[in-house]
Design a protein around this motif. Sequence first.
Motif, PDB file in Angstrom:
ATOM      1  N   PRO A   1       0.794  -1.248   0.000  1.00 21.94           N
ATOM      2  CA  PRO A   1       0.000   0.000   0.000  1.00 21.94           C
ATOM      3  C   PRO A   1       0.822   1.292   0.000  1.00 21.94           C
ATOM      4  O   PRO A   1       0.239   2.368  -0.076  1.00 21.94           O
ATOM      5  N   PHE A   2       2.146   1.200   0.084  1.00 24.66           N
ATOM      6  CA  PHE A   2       2.932   2.410   0.389  1.00 24.66           C
ATOM      7  C   PHE A   2       3.828   2.894  -0.751  1.00 24.66           C
ATOM      8  O   PHE A   2       4.850   3.534  -0.515  1.00 24.66           O
ATOM      9  N   TYR A   3       3.456   2.595  -1.997  1.00 24.89           N
ATOM     10  CA  TYR A   3       4.301   2.997  -3.124  1.00 24.89           C
ATOM     11  C   TYR A   3       4.065   4.442  -3.559  1.00 24.89           C
ATOM     12  O   TYR A   3       4.762   4.950  -4.434  1.00 24.89           O
ATOM     13  N   GLY A   4       3.066   5.091  -2.934  1.00 23.40           N
ATOM     14  CA  GLY A   4       2.565   6.361  -3.473  1.00 23.40           C
ATOM     15  C   GLY A   4       3.562   7.494  -3.554  1.00 23.40           C
ATOM     16  O   GLY A   4       3.441   8.377  -4.400  1.00 23.40           O
TER      17      GLY A   4
ATOM     18  N   PRO B   1       4.278   7.076  -8.566  1.00 15.82           N
ATOM     19  CA  PRO B   1       3.541   8.038  -9.407  1.00 15.82           C
ATOM     20  C   PRO B   1       4.344   9.319  -9.609  1.00 15.82           C
ATOM     21  O   PRO B   1       5.102   9.738  -8.730  1.00 15.82           O
TER      22      PRO B   1
ATOM     23  N   ASP C   1     -12.848  -4.567  -8.194  1.00 17.19           N
ATOM     24  CA  ASP C   1     -12.552  -5.906  -7.694  1.00 17.19           C
ATOM     25  C   ASP C   1     -13.720  -6.840  -8.035  1.00 17.19           C
ATOM     26  O   ASP C   1     -14.698  -6.422  -8.666  1.00 17.19           O
TER      27      ASP C   1
ATOM     28  N   VAL D   1     -11.408  -0.052  -7.035  1.00 16.47           N
ATOM     29  CA  VAL D   1     -10.113  -0.250  -6.378  1.00 16.47           C
ATOM     30  C   VAL D   1      -9.400   1.106  -6.323  1.00 16.47           C
ATOM     31  O   VAL D   1      -8.996   1.633  -7.352  1.00 16.47           O
ATOM     32  N   PRO D   2      -9.255   1.686  -5.122  1.00 20.67           N
ATOM     33  CA  PRO D   2      -8.747   3.054  -5.025  1.00 20.67           C
ATOM     34  C   PRO D   2      -7.223   3.149  -4.958  1.00 20.67           C
ATOM     35  O   PRO D   2      -6.690   4.253  -4.876  1.00 20.67           O
ATOM     36  N   ASP D   3      -6.547   2.031  -4.963  1.00 19.86           N
ATOM     37  CA  ASP D   3      -5.105   2.074  -4.728  1.00 19.86           C
ATOM     38  C   ASP D   3      -4.340   1.253  -5.754  1.00 19.86           C
ATOM     39  O   ASP D   3      -3.284   0.704  -5.453  1.00 19.86           O
TER      40      ASP D   3
ATOM     41  N   ARG E   1      -9.672   7.755  -5.502  1.00 18.73           N
ATOM     42  CA  ARG E   1     -10.505   7.145  -4.445  1.00 18.73           C
ATOM     43  C   ARG E   1     -11.676   6.372  -5.016  1.00 18.73           C
ATOM     44  O   ARG E   1     -12.158   5.422  -4.417  1.00 18.73           O
TER      45      ARG E   1
ATOM     46  N   PRO F   1      -2.186  -3.371  -4.144  1.00 18.48           N
ATOM     47  CA  PRO F   1      -2.033  -4.116  -2.904  1.00 18.48           C
ATOM     48  C   PRO F   1      -3.037  -5.266  -2.908  1.00 18.48           C
ATOM     49  O   PRO F   1      -4.139  -5.120  -3.443  1.00 18.48           O
TER      50      PRO F   1
ATOM     51  N   LEU G   1     -10.946 -10.850  -3.411  1.00 15.93           N
ATOM     52  CA  LEU G   1     -11.722 -10.209  -4.485  1.00 15.93           C
ATOM     53  C   LEU G   1     -10.829  -9.558  -5.540  1.00 15.93           C
ATOM     54  O   LEU G   1     -11.310  -9.081  -6.559  1.00 15.93           O
TER      55      LEU G   1
ATOM     56  N   TRP H   1      11.502   1.951  -2.529  1.00 18.04           N
ATOM     57  CA  TRP H   1      10.842   2.677  -1.456  1.00 18.04           C
ATOM     58  C   TRP H   1      10.864   1.823  -0.207  1.00 18.04           C
ATOM     59  O   TRP H   1      10.931   0.598  -0.293  1.00 18.04           O
TER      60      TRP H   1
ATOM     61  N   HIS I   1       3.852   8.116   4.160  1.00 18.73           N
ATOM     62  CA  HIS I   1       2.647   7.829   3.370  1.00 18.73           C
ATOM     63  C   HIS I   1       1.464   8.004   4.302  1.00 18.73           C
ATOM     64  O   HIS I   1       1.465   7.492   5.422  1.00 18.73           O
TER      65      HIS I   1
END
Lengths: 189, 251
Positions: free
Chosen positions: A13-16, A20, A44, A50-52, A90, A114, B42, B112, B122
């Motif tokens: 989850p922490f590539y942001g 980008p 999904d 899928v927001p991420d 989002r 993720p 999912l 990272w 983050h």
Amino acid sequence: MSLPVTPSQTIGPFYGEALPVPGGGEPAPAGHPDTVTLHGRVYDGGGTPVPDALLEFWQAAPDGSLAGAPGSLARDGVTFTGFARVPTGRDGRYVLRTLPPGGAPFLSLCVFAPGLSRHLFTRVYFALPEDDPLLPALPAGRRATLLATEDPGTHRGYRFDVHLSGERETVFLEFPCAGRTEESRPSGS
Amino acid sequence: MASEPLQEQLSRPIPDFTDPPAAAPANGAPAYDLAPYRGLPLRQPARPPVPVLGPGAVELTGPVFGPADVGPLDSDLTRQHRGEPLGERITVSGRVLDRHGRPVRGQLVEVWQANAAGRYTHRADRHAAPLDPNFTGTGRCLTDGEGRYHFTTVRPGAYPWNHHRNAWRPPHLHFSLFGTAFAQRLVTQMYFPGDPLVPYDALWRAIGDPVARARVIAAYDPARNVPEWSLGYRWDIVLDGPAATPAEGGR
């Protein structure tokens, strides 16, 4: 010689802050008259956006060249590099402003998220050509998951959604290597 | 940068990361959960991927990057702010190769990581560990003519995550790599040798093949220490996927 490959691991989850980049979704030079806008959502298997996710596109230039050019992470506003990187918002949406590919009428798309152990490859076709080597191998019902649809009422706008699983699951692709053994295939997927 | 021949590196004995004991403690406390990470159900495609056969696919070529994309200081994660980050200063370096052992030249490597306290810069990271104002934890470089990459950073900390009760991620670096072909794209994670958290890690255990698990663990390499400055780790990366053969004009 065939070396054992390094396994894939989830993007997490922490590539942001790392991946980008500003303008990453705009490979088309600003104001280019041939620009097409491709947009859509990633879903999904439950139909939830899928927001991420992180989407990467690679494509031929309008003249069909696949040579690419540097400058995708720091665009100069002039050069078409063929590469784009867009995180979903989002609401699961992404937007890509690009030039139409020359040659085969598709973009290559790599999806990271993720919760996925390994990225997924697919293609975004602007048309379904008769002589395409991949499409005839697909069940007719699933072929349509690779087709971007024209967005009525927009100027050169197209819609393409990605369904990671579920009834409308997008066709995902793999690229076999000659001589690859089961042991050396990516694990953890 | 001289080092042992590639084949010897890759055939090194696997570090002694045996499975931890799975038996429940006698006092009735729950056993530690060793189930590997399976991802979010999912988000997993139910159908197998469709093989793309034959030459000529767009995916057998890939993007290129250059000095406009990556500056010379982007590979030093300790020099991105006014002051020095806290933590144990390390270098991580190695080679990026294709399955045929050929170096991947001039290609983009991105990393990272969490800071020394185990916290990412983050907004989604809510771990109660301090942010470091002198550390963002992101870096880029281009491989050189031999496929070599090099980063200077600090050793990341461990942090808890919600995979199961009392689960902790071992210190690790996230890596993003490109080959000459887009189909070689790889995102993975690098772990540290001798780390007692690694065998318990659900993500590491998700690598199904125990032999392959060893390939995501770096080697401590004293020859790569910078005296009085930093500890050196070596990690070579082999990209999967079809690459152009030299006869096809691979760059």
